[in-house]
Write a protein that holds these residues in place. Structure first.
Motif, PDB file in Angstrom:
ATOM      1  N   ALA A 219       2.484 -11.153   4.702  1.00  0.00           N
ATOM      2  CA  ALA A 219       1.680 -10.620   3.602  1.00  0.00           C
ATOM      3  C   ALA A 219       0.242 -11.103   3.669  1.00  0.00           C
ATOM      4  O   ALA A 219      -0.659 -10.472   3.116  1.00  0.00           O
ATOM      5  CB  ALA A 219       2.308 -11.002   2.261  1.00  0.00           C
ATOM      6  N   ASN A 220      -0.001 -12.239   4.345  1.00  0.00           N
ATOM      7  CA  ASN A 220      -1.359 -12.761   4.465  1.00  0.00           C
ATOM      8  C   ASN A 220      -2.166 -12.062   5.541  1.00  0.00           C
ATOM      9  O   ASN A 220      -3.379 -12.255   5.615  1.00  0.00           O
ATOM     10  CB  ASN A 220      -1.318 -14.265   4.787  1.00  0.00           C
ATOM     11  CG  ASN A 220      -0.728 -15.076   3.650  1.00  0.00           C
ATOM     12  OD1 ASN A 220      -0.905 -14.730   2.488  1.00  0.00           O
ATOM     13  ND2 ASN A 220      -0.029 -16.135   3.982  1.00  0.00           N
ATOM     14  N   SER A 221      -1.513 -11.281   6.398  1.00  0.00           N
ATOM     15  CA  SER A 221      -2.193 -10.707   7.560  1.00  0.00           C
ATOM     16  C   SER A 221      -2.664  -9.285   7.277  1.00  0.00           C
ATOM     17  O   SER A 221      -1.884  -8.431   6.848  1.00  0.00           O
ATOM     18  CB  SER A 221      -1.251 -10.700   8.774  1.00  0.00           C
ATOM     19  OG  SER A 221      -1.855 -10.054   9.867  1.00  0.00           O
ATOM     20  N   THR A 222      -3.953  -9.048   7.534  1.00  0.00           N
ATOM     21  CA  THR A 222      -4.492  -7.689   7.417  1.00  0.00           C
ATOM     22  C   THR A 222      -4.652  -7.039   8.777  1.00  0.00           C
ATOM     23  O   THR A 222      -5.266  -5.982   8.888  1.00  0.00           O
ATOM     24  CB  THR A 222      -5.856  -7.727   6.711  1.00  0.00           C
ATOM     25  OG1 THR A 222      -6.756  -8.565   7.454  1.00  0.00           O
ATOM     26  CG2 THR A 222      -5.727  -8.253   5.289  1.00  0.00           C
ATOM     27  N   GLU A 223      -4.085  -7.644   9.830  1.00  0.00           N
ATOM     28  CA  GLU A 223      -4.174  -7.065  11.162  1.00  0.00           C
ATOM     29  C   GLU A 223      -3.412  -5.741  11.218  1.00  0.00           C
ATOM     30  O   GLU A 223      -2.409  -5.547  10.523  1.00  0.00           O
ATOM     31  CB  GLU A 223      -3.620  -8.032  12.201  1.00  0.00           C
ATOM     32  CG  GLU A 223      -4.448  -9.296  12.374  1.00  0.00           C
ATOM     33  CD  GLU A 223      -3.902 -10.159  13.493  1.00  0.00           C
ATOM     34  OE1 GLU A 223      -3.061  -9.666  14.268  1.00  0.00           O
ATOM     35  OE2 GLU A 223      -4.322 -11.322  13.589  1.00  0.00           O
ATOM     36  N   VAL A 224      -3.891  -4.854  12.053  1.00  0.00           N
ATOM     37  CA  VAL A 224      -3.287  -3.528  12.190  1.00  0.00           C
ATOM     38  C   VAL A 224      -2.027  -3.631  13.044  1.00  0.00           C
ATOM     39  O   VAL A 224      -2.049  -4.212  14.141  1.00  0.00           O
ATOM     40  CB  VAL A 224      -4.278  -2.537  12.813  1.00  0.00           C
ATOM     41  CG1 VAL A 224      -3.609  -1.189  13.057  1.00  0.00           C
ATOM     42  CG2 VAL A 224      -5.495  -2.365  11.903  1.00  0.00           C
ATOM     43  N   ALA A 225      -0.922  -3.099  12.544  1.00  0.00           N
ATOM     44  CA  ALA A 225       0.309  -3.016  13.329  1.00  0.00           C
ATOM     45  C   ALA A 225       0.315  -1.752  14.180  1.00  0.00           C
ATOM     46  O   ALA A 225       0.609  -1.790  15.373  1.00  0.00           O
ATOM     47  CB  ALA A 225       1.527  -3.038  12.411  1.00  0.00           C
ATOM     48  N   PHE A 226      -0.026  -0.618  13.569  1.00  0.00           N
ATOM     49  CA  PHE A 226      -0.151   0.641  14.304  1.00  0.00           C
ATOM     50  C   PHE A 226      -0.887   1.645  13.443  1.00  0.00           C
ATOM     51  O   PHE A 226      -1.096   1.435  12.242  1.00  0.00           O
ATOM     52  CB  PHE A 226       1.229   1.186  14.728  1.00  0.00           C
ATOM     53  CG  PHE A 226       2.178   1.459  13.587  1.00  0.00           C
ATOM     54  CD1 PHE A 226       2.235   2.690  12.973  1.00  0.00           C
ATOM     55  CD2 PHE A 226       3.027   0.461  13.133  1.00  0.00           C
ATOM     56  CE1 PHE A 226       3.105   2.941  11.929  1.00  0.00           C
ATOM     57  CE2 PHE A 226       3.905   0.692  12.083  1.00  0.00           C
ATOM     58  CZ  PHE A 226       3.950   1.933  11.484  1.00  0.00           C
ATOM     59  N   VAL A 451      -1.398   1.271   9.257  1.00  0.00           N
ATOM     60  CA  VAL A 451      -0.287   0.442   8.790  1.00  0.00           C
ATOM     61  C   VAL A 451      -0.550  -0.985   9.254  1.00  0.00           C
ATOM     62  O   VAL A 451      -0.661  -1.244  10.455  1.00  0.00           O
ATOM     63  CB  VAL A 451       1.055   0.951   9.336  1.00  0.00           C
ATOM     64  CG1 VAL A 451       2.204   0.078   8.824  1.00  0.00           C
ATOM     65  CG2 VAL A 451       1.274   2.406   8.929  1.00  0.00           C
ATOM     66  N   ARG A 452      -0.682  -1.894   8.303  1.00  0.00           N
ATOM     67  CA  ARG A 452      -1.041  -3.280   8.609  1.00  0.00           C
ATOM     68  C   ARG A 452       0.203  -4.173   8.567  1.00  0.00           C
ATOM     69  O   ARG A 452       1.261  -3.771   8.065  1.00  0.00           O
ATOM     70  CB  ARG A 452      -2.092  -3.782   7.619  1.00  0.00           C
ATOM     71  CG  ARG A 452      -3.334  -2.894   7.558  1.00  0.00           C
ATOM     72  CD  ARG A 452      -4.398  -3.475   6.646  1.00  0.00           C
ATOM     73  NE  ARG A 452      -5.516  -2.542   6.480  1.00  0.00           N
ATOM     74  CZ  ARG A 452      -6.525  -2.401   7.333  1.00  0.00           C
ATOM     75  NH1 ARG A 452      -6.558  -3.181   8.414  1.00  0.00           N
ATOM     76  NH2 ARG A 452      -7.479  -1.540   7.120  1.00  0.00           N
ATOM     77  N   GLN A 453       0.030  -5.394   9.080  1.00  0.00           N
ATOM     78  CA  GLN A 453       1.140  -6.340   9.061  1.00  0.00           C
ATOM     79  C   GLN A 453       1.578  -6.647   7.633  1.00  0.00           C
ATOM     80  O   GLN A 453       2.753  -6.920   7.384  1.00  0.00           O
ATOM     81  CB  GLN A 453       0.748  -7.636   9.775  1.00  0.00           C
ATOM     82  CG  GLN A 453       0.485  -7.489  11.263  1.00  0.00           C
ATOM     83  CD  GLN A 453       1.715  -7.116  12.056  1.00  0.00           C
ATOM     84  OE1 GLN A 453       2.814  -7.097  11.533  1.00  0.00           O
ATOM     85  NE2 GLN A 453       1.528  -6.794  13.323  1.00  0.00           N
ATOM     86  N   SER A 454       0.638  -6.596   6.688  1.00  0.00           N
ATOM     87  CA  SER A 454       1.001  -6.870   5.293  1.00  0.00           C
ATOM     88  C   SER A 454       1.900  -5.784   4.703  1.00  0.00           C
ATOM     89  O   SER A 454       2.474  -5.987   3.628  1.00  0.00           O
ATOM     90  CB  SER A 454      -0.264  -7.013   4.438  1.00  0.00           C
ATOM     91  OG  SER A 454      -1.075  -5.853   4.539  1.00  0.00           O
ATOM     92  N   ASP A 455       2.018  -4.637   5.391  1.00  0.00           N
ATOM     93  CA  ASP A 455       2.915  -3.568   4.929  1.00  0.00           C
ATOM     94  C   ASP A 455       4.339  -3.765   5.424  1.00  0.00           C
ATOM     95  O   ASP A 455       5.192  -2.882   5.222  1.00  0.00           O
ATOM     96  CB  ASP A 455       2.400  -2.207   5.404  1.00  0.00           C
ATOM     97  CG  ASP A 455       1.069  -1.822   4.770  1.00  0.00           C
ATOM     98  OD1 ASP A 455       0.952  -1.980   3.542  1.00  0.00           O
ATOM     99  OD2 ASP A 455       0.154  -1.378   5.481  1.00  0.00           O
ATOM    100  N   ALA A 456       4.629  -4.889   6.094  1.00  0.00           N
ATOM    101  CA  ALA A 456       5.986  -5.157   6.574  1.00  0.00           C
ATOM    102  C   ALA A 456       6.975  -5.125   5.412  1.00  0.00           C
ATOM    103  O   ALA A 456       6.674  -5.586   4.301  1.00  0.00           O
ATOM    104  CB  ALA A 456       6.045  -6.499   7.288  1.00  0.00           C
TER     105      ALA A 456
END
Length: 587
Positions: A219-226, A451-456
């Motif tokens: 939830a802390n990560s705003t990096e892009v997953a895809f 879709v960012r890592q925080s969207d996991a």
């Protein structure tokens, strides 16, 4: 009789200023890719040179040079554990350039630094190919050309704009040849992505294990997953964007685990549902594992991947570089049956589950053993017994499942998905856990979703005899806004009301700034440019090249034919340019 004055072989100050400025633009790709002391040393030596030069100070003594070179060589070996590899090699080049800056004092040494500066530009692009670093390296390349032009003009000319204008003309004249070679030079396989760096720093997203805190940590990560495009224009509502990633089969209360190397479904089992498909073009960032993502439910696997049991995508090799693929998803799974040999696995529960949890599940069965009735009562239990959704539910120790269900009743999505699947199995309903992502941010400039890592996210699936596998997201029952608004908007709303704290590294001011139209538009526009750079330039591989030539009906597209064609066009262009130069400079 006049005596010839000795020729001045010192480095002219103005060209060196241009060169130093150019070398500063080669630093950004080094940051994060090399040991921190390497770019720090490089910048320090550039600054020291401007203090030393007016005073006539330079690195003169050979013994001192040997000592410094040996010391830095040992520091590189200590930082990386070896002198082999791209990072130690580039670090060695940067360190030697730093020492050269300290000792340089002649025009010849200036030309050597110009050549090494261009090599640093190439190394920087190999280390990082994202758009920001590419623009920095392009600036460095152009400024090195300006420095060389200024050097050959001499300091007497002195004006700022003439060397800039001349270098701009040279680069502008080269652009047609650059575009020609980019399009026609034959590709072997990949485009301009260089998977040479150790990508261990890439965000890994969720793993093949689900436990309390495993999704919360993202939830802390705003990096892009895809990023995902919908070429046909069929865009589902955000609340229905469940991006399927991994199926967790083996569960023990809160903890669930996916198979390490799943067996792919046979071709005859990959049936196509009758519903209309939703086609997606997905560009996934490197994450060092084999998970691929698609909307529920993919029916067929793209090239280089397989469809694993549970209808999720599994890459044939770890994803170590940006990868693009297309997949079609359907609103239901065509297979309604479960093989009898698989049912025990979907009903298995560990013996460590407490009697109190077993009694809760059995109470739903006693009231009505029908699976749909059991499912309804279980959802009502989570809706009416005061369960809360929280990003920081605190740690659950031994017997955490009991503590969660009967005492604290607060958790994140992994708590709800894992506990609900366990309860369903105890009630005799086959269940499993799915890990993936939910939602995404729409980029209107590029027409795609980020879709960012925080969207996991994690959710549960249960098998009903009359309907097959059905998705059950208990999080949506406890906190509907999490599903409808998206994670970031939901979190900011909860933080504004005082119900939740923002993750570490985020602040209310940052959230408000992102909602400002100008800041949000600039951010989305920049992300759109990055996406176009990644897919249209770096991703221009052999397949894309063949598609381009097929559309242009170029005929023979074998590599040797492309090389001959490119050489002929380049020679024709150079000849025309030479004729034009001769005509424009005639007396």
């Amino acid at each position: 009789m006049s005596v010839a004055r000795p020729r001045d072989t010192r480095i002219p100050r103005r060209p060196f200023l241009w060169l130093a400025t150019a070398l500063l633009f080669t630093v950004p790709p080094m940051v994060g890719a090399l040991a921190a002391w390497v770019p720090a040393l490089f910048v320090t030596t550039l600054a020291a040179k401007f203090w030393m030069e007016p005073r006539g100070i330079r690195l003169r003594w050979p013994v001192l040079k040997v000592i410094l070179a040996t010391a830095t060589l040992g520091a590189i070996a200590a930082s990386y554990g070896s002198l082999r590899g791209i990072e130690p090699g580039v670090s060695l080049l940067v360190v030697l350039m730093s020492l050269k800056v300290l000792e340089a004092h002649t025009a010849r040494e200036f030309q050597v630094m110009v050549l090494v500066g261009w090599v640093l530009c190439l190394c920087g692009f190999i280390m990082s190919q994202d758009l920001a670093n590419a623009l920095a390296l392009l600036t460095a390349f152009a400024l090195i050309a300006v420095a060389l032009v200024q050097f050959h003009r001499g300091s007497a000319r002195g004006a700022l704009w003439p060397p800039l204008r001349t270098a701009g003309k040279l680069i502008g004249q080269a652009l047609p040849l650059i575009a020609l070679l980019f399009l026609l030079f034959p590709r072997i396989s990949t485009g301009f992505r260089f998977p040479l760096m150790d990508a261990s720093s890439a965000s890994a997203g969720f793993s093949d294990e689900l436990s309390p805190g495993s999704v919360t940590s993202l939830a802390n990560s705003t990096e892009v997953a895809f990023r995902a495009e919908f070429p046909d224009g069929k865009i589902p509502p955000r609340s229905a964007m469940y991006w399927r990633g991994a199926i967790m089969w083996d569960g023990s209360g809160f903890e669930w685990k996916a198979p390490g190397f799943p067996v792919s479904l046979p071709r005859e089992a990959q049936q196509t549902p009758a519903a209309e498909p939703i086609r997606q073009r997905i560009t996934i960032e490197p994450h060092q594992s084999r998970w691929m993502f698609a909307l529920d439910w993919p029916a067929h696997a793209p090239a280089g991947a397989s469809l694993a049991p549970g209808n999720y995508l599994w890459s044939g090799r770890p994803i170590r570089r940006t990868r693009q693929y297309e997949v079609a998803s359907y609103g239901e799974i065509a297979e309604k049956e479960v093989h009898p040999r698989e049912l025990p696995r979907f009903l298995a529960v560990p013996s460590s589950i407490s009697p109190r949890v077993r009694e809760l599940a059995q109470s739903w069965v006693v009231a009505d053993p029908n699976p749909r009735a059991v499912l309804k009562r279980a959802l009502e239990h989570f809706q009416t017994q005061g369960f809360r959704y929280s990003l920081a539910p605190g740690a659950y120790e031994e017997n955490g499942l009991d503590d969660f269900l009967f005492n604290r009743r607060v958790g994140f999505c992994e708590h709800y998905a894992g506990s609900f699947a366990t309860l369903m199995r105890l009630a005799g309903v086959p269940a499993r856990v799915v890990a993936g992502y939910l939602g995404g941010e729409f980029n209107a400039y590029g027409g795609f979703f980020i879709v960012r890592q925080s969207d996991a996210h994690a959710w549960c699936e249960v098998w009903l005899p009359d309907a097959g596998w059905q998705r059950v997201d208990v999080t949506g029952m406890v906190a509907p806004d999490r599903v409808n608004l998206g994670f970031q908007s939901f979190l900011e709303r909860r933080a504004a009301s005082g119900e939740e704290r923002l993750p570490i590294g985020q602040s209310a001011l940052t959230g408000r700034m992102k909602r400002w139209p100008l800041v949000n538009d600039v951010s989305l526009a920049w992300d759109s440019l990055n996406y176009a750079w990644d897919t249209r330039v770096l991703g221009f591989d052999a397949e894309e090249q063949q598609q381009l030539f097929s559309g242009m009906q170029m005929g023979d597209t074998r590599p040797i034919a492309l090389l001959i064609r490119a050489a002929m066009i380049a020679l024709a262009f150079v000849a025309l340019y030479a004729l034009w130069m001769r005509w424009s400079t005639r007396a």
